[in-house]
Design an enzyme around this catalytic site. Structure first.
Site, short mmCIF file in Angstrom:
data_model
loop_
_atom_site.label_atom_id
_atom_site.label_comp_id
_atom_site.label_asym_id
_atom_site.label_seq_id
_atom_site.Cartn_x
_atom_site.Cartn_y
_atom_site.Cartn_z
N SER A 291 -22.82 58.44 25.71
CA SER A 291 -21.36 58.67 26.62
C SER A 291 -21.19 56.95 27.33
O SER A 291 -22.77 56.33 27.82
CB SER A 291 -21.28 59.40 26.97
OG SER A 291 -19.99 59.97 28.07
N TYR B 167 -23.76 65.70 34.18
CA TYR B 167 -23.83 65.68 33.29
C TYR B 167 -23.97 64.16 32.44
O TYR B 167 -25.34 63.82 31.71
CB TYR B 167 -22.31 66.15 32.91
CG TYR B 167 -21.93 65.81 31.11
CD1 TYR B 167 -22.50 66.26 30.15
CD2 TYR B 167 -21.68 64.52 30.91
CE1 TYR B 167 -22.19 65.78 28.88
CE2 TYR B 167 -21.27 63.66 29.27
CZ TYR B 167 -21.33 64.71 28.43
OH TYR B 167 -21.09 64.49 27.95
N LYS C 76 -27.41 62.26 29.81
CA LYS C 76 -27.65 61.34 29.45
C LYS C 76 -28.26 60.38 29.15
O LYS C 76 -28.54 58.96 28.38
CB LYS C 76 -25.51 60.57 29.24
CG LYS C 76 -25.16 61.85 28.45
CD LYS C 76 -25.20 62.83 27.17
CE LYS C 76 -24.65 64.03 26.21
NZ LYS C 76 -25.28 63.79 24.98
#
Ligand code: NAD
Ligand code: WQD
Length: 339
Positions: free
Chosen positions: A125, A150, A154
């Protein structure tokens, strides 16, 4: 050739399954339905004329991951979408996010390296860049401290993959750093299924236009941007899906320049929140009820992709524009309401 698509009933996964099938691949979808429904299989079938193989399994369990490869020993490549993705929820439930996004990745990589399945595509992302110092942002931009658990999953995910390719000869991976995926399949058969109140802009826009939400809140109009609202790089999900097939084929054909490559996948164009609203109203003819509210904590001001590397190395670039994406998202929203 059989390709495993984890999270293949989700928003980006389902569109990628369609593109894979249309290129003649045999597709195995593994999904635990935590953020999707089995009806997506029918949506896929109505576009491509075939249902993919489907195993309802939860990748947080090592045994379940093993079972995939016992049941399907002919898998040659993996596209790993399965993850939890709600930024706000990750702040409240960090352990759930680390468990889901990190243990699933580790169990998968263990099976792949044990079985010499060497071709792996990872959903990363643009969140790894945080607030970038320079725009458009290139893959060389520094990784900033993550703003949420979150986002951290990644960053950690990319590090785990990097260490894995260094340790296991032959194992190759590509991480695609998506910017803001929006839109739906132009057939109107598959699209995004937000649960509860949408956190992302475009599902909130379409639900407001459909009368499900009273009004859209625009989070801040005092940013240092031309119209004061924040800027992102919104990419049509079908363009994004196609990038996965190109990346996978690069690995299948051993065209990679190193065993772990990272590519930005965006349009290269930034659009402000107000531009999204105005474009949506223009292409649909539906006026949007919106009001300006305070900035949302944790939001970056502006980020859009430098897509030169993807263009040069993958020969990929976005073909669809904002108007296509918003039109398709609206068609999908209308189909959802009538379903
Ligand atoms: P999504 O929630 O629509 O799809 C994810 C799918 O994975 C869902 O169908 C869910 O049921 C499944 N899943 C989750 N945990 C699982 C588990 N333990 N076992 C099996 N299945 C599981 O999300 P999406 O928007 O399609 O995102 C796909 C990937 O792309 C994710 O890794 C996400 O972090 C990443 N990503 C998304 C965006 C975005 O804005 N949508 C942006 C950048 C990166
Ligand atoms: C876009 C813009 C909001 C909702 C998130 C994740 C990121 C990535 C993509 C996975 C921002 C504004 C939004 C609303 C608004 N996901 N907005 N009113 O924040 O760029 O990125 O999704 O990796 O990690 O953080 O996307 O769609 O939430 O917001 O004004 O009701 O729309 O402030 O400027 P974001 P978004």
């Amino acid at each position: 050739m059989k390709v495993l698509v984890t999270g293949g009933l989700g928003f980006i996964g389902s569109h990628t399954v369609v593109e894979l099938q249309q290129k003649g691949y045999d597709v195995l979808v593994v999904d635990n339905l935590s953020n999707s429904t089995p009806a997506v299989l029918e949506g896929i079938e109505s576009i491509t004329g075939q249902k993919p193989y489907f195993e309802k399994l939860d990748l947080r369990y090592k045994d379940a991951v093993q079972k995939i490869f016992e049941l399907h020993p002919d898998i040659e490549g993996v596209i790993h979408f399965a993850a939890s993705k709600a930024v706000g929820e990750s702040v409240e439930k960090p352990l759930l996010y680390y468990e889901n996004n990190i243990s699933s990745l580790i169990y998968l990589l263990k099976e792949l390296t044990n079985r010499n399945i060497n071709n792996f595509i990872f959903s990363s992302s643009c969140t790894v860049y945080g607030e970038p110092d320079d725009l458009p942002v290139t893959e060389q931009a520094p990784i900033k401290p993550a703003l949420s658990p979150y986002g951290n999953t990644k960053q950690i995910g990319e590090e785990i993959i990097n260490d894995t390719v260094n340790a296991y000869a032959g194992f190759k991976a590509i991480a695609l750093r998506y910017f803001n995926p929006i839109g739906a399949h132009p057939s109107g058969e598959i699209g995004e299924l937000p649960r509860g109140i949408p956190q992302n802009l475009v599902p909130f826009v379409t639900q407001t236009a459909a009368g499900i939400r009273k009004e859209l809140s625009v989070f801040g109009n005092d940013y240092p941007t031309p119209d004061g609202t924040a800027i992102r790089d919104y990419i049509h999900v079908v363009d994004l899906a196609q990038a996965h097939i190109i990346a996978l084929e690069r690995l299948f054909n051993n065209k990679q320049k190193s065993n772990f490559e990272v590519f930005n996948i965006g349009t290269g164009q930034g659009s402000s929140v107000m531009e999204i609203i105005k474009t949506f109203e223009k292409v649909t003819g539906v006026p949007l009820n919106y009001k300006i509210v305070d900035r949302r904590p944790g939001d970056v001001v502006a980020v859009w992709a430098d897509t030169q590397l993807a263009t040069n190395e993958l020969g990929w670039q976005a073909k669809l524009g904002l108007e296509d994406a918003l039109r398709d998202a609206w068609q999908w929203q209308q189909n959802l309401v009538s379903k």
